[in-house]
Design a protein around this motif. Structure first.
Motif, PDB file in Angstrom:
ATOM      1  N   GLU A   1     -88.649 -26.949  19.572  1.00 47.05           N
ATOM      2  CA  GLU A   1     -89.786 -27.258  20.625  1.00 47.05           C
ATOM      3  C   GLU A   1     -91.006 -27.362  19.900  1.00 47.05           C
ATOM      4  N   LEU A   2     -91.102 -26.497  18.774  1.00 46.81           N
ATOM      5  CA  LEU A   2     -92.427 -26.441  17.958  1.00 46.81           C
ATOM      6  C   LEU A   2     -92.516 -27.748  17.398  1.00 46.81           C
ATOM      7  N   THR A   3     -91.489 -28.226  16.847  1.00 44.56           N
ATOM      8  CA  THR A   3     -91.402 -29.658  15.927  1.00 44.56           C
ATOM      9  C   THR A   3     -91.756 -30.609  17.043  1.00 44.56           C
ATOM     10  N   ALA A   4     -91.161 -30.554  18.000  1.00 42.48           N
ATOM     11  CA  ALA A   4     -91.443 -31.627  19.226  1.00 42.48           C
ATOM     12  C   ALA A   4     -92.580 -31.895  19.590  1.00 42.48           C
ATOM     13  N   MET A   5     -93.613 -30.738  19.602  1.00 36.70           N
ATOM     14  CA  MET A   5     -94.822 -30.550  20.052  1.00 36.70           C
ATOM     15  C   MET A   5     -95.648 -31.212  18.982  1.00 36.70           C
ATOM     16  N   ALA A   6     -95.403 -30.705  17.789  1.00 34.56           N
ATOM     17  CA  ALA A   6     -96.411 -31.138  16.580  1.00 34.56           C
ATOM     18  C   ALA A   6     -96.168 -32.446  16.380  1.00 34.56           C
ATOM     19  N   TYR A   7     -95.096 -33.244  16.613  1.00 36.66           N
ATOM     20  CA  TYR A   7     -94.957 -34.494  16.393  1.00 36.66           C
ATOM     21  C   TYR A   7     -95.161 -35.454  17.592  1.00 36.66           C
ATOM     22  N   SER A   8     -95.367 -34.676  18.781  1.00 35.99           N
ATOM     23  CA  SER A   8     -95.989 -35.399  20.098  1.00 35.99           C
ATOM     24  C   SER A   8     -94.741 -36.251  20.690  1.00 35.99           C
ATOM     25  N   LEU A   9     -93.517 -35.609  20.463  1.00 36.44           N
ATOM     26  CA  LEU A   9     -92.478 -36.196  21.044  1.00 36.44           C
ATOM     27  C   LEU A   9     -92.508 -36.232  22.509  1.00 36.44           C
ATOM     28  N   ASN A  10     -91.663 -37.207  23.269  1.00 33.17           N
ATOM     29  CA  ASN A  10     -91.750 -37.082  24.609  1.00 33.17           C
ATOM     30  C   ASN A  10     -90.706 -36.178  25.031  1.00 33.17           C
ATOM     31  N   ASP A  11     -90.439 -35.876  26.400  1.00 34.54           N
ATOM     32  CA  ASP A  11     -89.556 -34.846  26.894  1.00 34.54           C
ATOM     33  C   ASP A  11     -88.086 -35.182  26.555  1.00 34.54           C
ATOM     34  N   ARG A  12     -87.716 -36.455  26.179  1.00 33.20           N
ATOM     35  CA  ARG A  12     -86.278 -36.656  25.876  1.00 33.20           C
ATOM     36  C   ARG A  12     -85.828 -36.257  24.426  1.00 33.20           C
ATOM     37  N   TRP A  13     -86.806 -35.311  23.835  1.00 33.02           N
ATOM     38  CA  TRP A  13     -86.348 -34.872  22.605  1.00 33.02           C
ATOM     39  C   TRP A  13     -85.229 -33.865  22.499  1.00 33.02           C
ATOM     40  N   LYS A  14     -84.964 -33.445  23.727  1.00 33.92           N
ATOM     41  CA  LYS A  14     -83.779 -32.393  24.024  1.00 33.92           C
ATOM     42  C   LYS A  14     -82.550 -33.438  24.192  1.00 33.92           C
ATOM     43  N   GLU A  15     -82.589 -34.380  24.660  1.00 29.96           N
ATOM     44  CA  GLU A  15     -81.370 -35.340  24.586  1.00 29.96           C
ATOM     45  C   GLU A  15     -81.146 -35.838  23.061  1.00 29.96           C
ATOM     46  N   ARG A  16     -82.144 -35.800  22.405  1.00 33.14           N
ATOM     47  CA  ARG A  16     -81.931 -36.542  20.956  1.00 33.14           C
ATOM     48  C   ARG A  16     -81.306 -35.543  20.155  1.00 33.14           C
ATOM     49  N   ILE A  17     -81.477 -34.312  20.305  1.00 31.44           N
ATOM     50  CA  ILE A  17     -81.232 -33.185  19.626  1.00 31.44           C
ATOM     51  C   ILE A  17     -79.739 -32.670  19.851  1.00 31.44           C
ATOM     52  N   LEU A  18     -79.214 -33.023  20.931  1.00 32.07           N
ATOM     53  CA  LEU A  18     -77.917 -32.448  21.353  1.00 32.07           C
ATOM     54  C   LEU A  18     -76.840 -33.116  20.221  1.00 32.07           C
ATOM     55  N   PRO A  19     -76.560 -34.462  20.117  1.00 29.67           N
ATOM     56  CA  PRO A  19     -75.619 -34.660  18.980  1.00 29.67           C
ATOM     57  C   PRO A  19     -75.939 -34.159  17.723  1.00 29.67           C
ATOM     58  N   LEU A  20     -77.130 -33.927  17.287  1.00 34.46           N
ATOM     59  CA  LEU A  20     -77.260 -33.385  16.005  1.00 34.46           C
ATOM     60  C   LEU A  20     -77.016 -31.772  15.959  1.00 34.46           C
ATOM     61  N   LEU A  21     -77.033 -30.923  16.999  1.00 41.35           N
ATOM     62  CA  LEU A  21     -76.586 -29.609  17.131  1.00 41.35           C
ATOM     63  C   LEU A  21     -75.103 -29.694  17.109  1.00 41.35           C
ATOM     64  N   ARG A  22     -74.432 -30.484  17.828  1.00 43.66           N
ATOM     65  CA  ARG A  22     -72.954 -30.605  17.610  1.00 43.66           C
ATOM     66  C   ARG A  22     -72.475 -30.983  16.162  1.00 43.66           C
ATOM     67  N   GLU A  23     -73.132 -32.018  15.914  1.00 48.45           N
ATOM     68  CA  GLU A  23     -72.690 -32.528  14.551  1.00 48.45           C
ATOM     69  C   GLU A  23     -72.788 -31.509  13.341  1.00 48.45           C
ATOM     70  N   PHE A  24     -74.075 -30.642  13.495  1.00 49.26           N
ATOM     71  CA  PHE A  24     -74.275 -29.592  12.234  1.00 49.26           C
ATOM     72  C   PHE A  24     -73.722 -28.238  12.880  1.00 49.26           C
ATOM     73  N   GLN A  25     -72.967 -28.258  13.952  1.00 42.76           N
ATOM     74  CA  GLN A  25     -72.254 -27.024  14.438  1.00 42.76           C
ATOM     75  C   GLN A  25     -73.193 -25.819  14.641  1.00 42.76           C
ATOM     76  N   MET A  26     -74.360 -26.263  15.394  1.00 44.32           N
ATOM     77  CA  MET A  26     -75.606 -25.067  15.541  1.00 44.32           C
ATOM     78  C   MET A  26     -75.733 -25.221  17.177  1.00 44.32           C
ATOM     79  N   GLU A  27     -74.887 -25.659  17.940  1.00 45.67           N
ATOM     80  CA  GLU A  27     -75.302 -25.711  19.259  1.00 45.67           C
ATOM     81  C   GLU A  27     -74.881 -24.475  20.182  1.00 45.67           C
TER      82      GLU A  27
END
Length: 243
Positions: free
Chosen positions: A97-123
């Motif tokens: 969330e801090l990264t998303a704020m620092a880079y001014s990402l929109n609210d859809r960042w949570k959708e973007r991170i989901l496949p990454l969390l699964r792929e790197f087994q961190m979900e």
């Protein structure tokens, strides 16, 4: 995209670590930064990122000095360091969330991170704190934050240390995806077989100076070693006292 021009600098103006370094990173390519320990790879990266002030030379991003447009530059670059830098009081989710704020990402960042969390087994560890993470998991946090940003320029310093083979595969595949989308990537690593397989061009440092650079075939001609691998070239120039 990124242009380094006659860069000289280090931790002290009286004793520079790197000398008169020039190279570029273009959109949609991976440039391997290669050298022995102490050759100046990390110093070069720290100069580019603004952690160290250059003694002389220029660092340009899209033709503009990174010193003049430091905020704009930092909004478009992501960095995966050799040693993870995490906040002990923040959970994994809060780091994202801090990264998303620092880079001014929109609210859809949570959708973007989901496949990454699964792929790197961190979900399943979103609420965990860094003190509970293994070294590999800490490194994955840095990887997740970098790929969440989808940067224009990605700088990666020895990213494979501590990662398991599956995570390394995922990291490399994600880097290729970014490359195909036009991201320029500067990769510093000692894993030369991987660098040779994935890199488009290379910069080989020795004692803070560039001794070979370019595509692999160009470097072979510079060294006079037809058919040499990147590992062969590295060993040749590292042992050659005349270089």
């Amino acid at each position: 995209m990124l242009e380094i021009k006659n860069l000289t600098g280090g931790y002290s103006s009286r004793q520079p670590v790197i000398h008169d370094i020039s190279f570029t990173v273009r959109p949609g390519e991976i440039v391997g930064l290669i050298g022995l320990n102490g050759a100046g790879k990390s110093t070069t990266i720290k100069q580019i990122l603004g952690f160290l002030h250059p003694g002389s030379g220029e660092i340009l991003f899209d033709g503009i000095s990174t010193e003049q447009e430091s905020v704009r530059f930092r909004k478009q670059v992501a960095y995966i360091p050799e040693t993870p830098y995490l906040y002990p009081e923040l959970t994994l989710e809060e780091h994202l969330e801090l990264t998303a704020m620092a880079y001014s990402l929109n609210d859809r960042w949570k959708e973007r991170i989901l496949p990454l969390l699964r792929e790197f087994q961190m979900e399943n560890v979103l609420e965990w704190y860094p003190s509970t993470f293994s070294k590999g998991m800490r490194q994955k946090v840095m990887v997740l934050c970098a790929f969440l940003v989808q940067p224009k320029l990605l700088i990666v310093d020895e990213p494979f240390i501590g990662l398991d083979p599956l995570a390394i595969h995922s990291l490399l595949e994600r880097m290729l995806q970014l490359k195909q989308q036009g991201t320029g990537i500067l990769l510093s690593t000692h894993v030369l077989a991987t660098a040779e397989k994935y890199g488009d061009r290379f910069v080989l440092l020795k004692k803070g100076r560039i001794v070979l650079s370019g595509k692999l075939e160009e470097m072979r001609k510079q060294a006079g070693l037809s058919g040499a691998s990147l590992d062969d070239l590295f060993i040749h120039v590292s042992k050659d006292e005349n270089r």
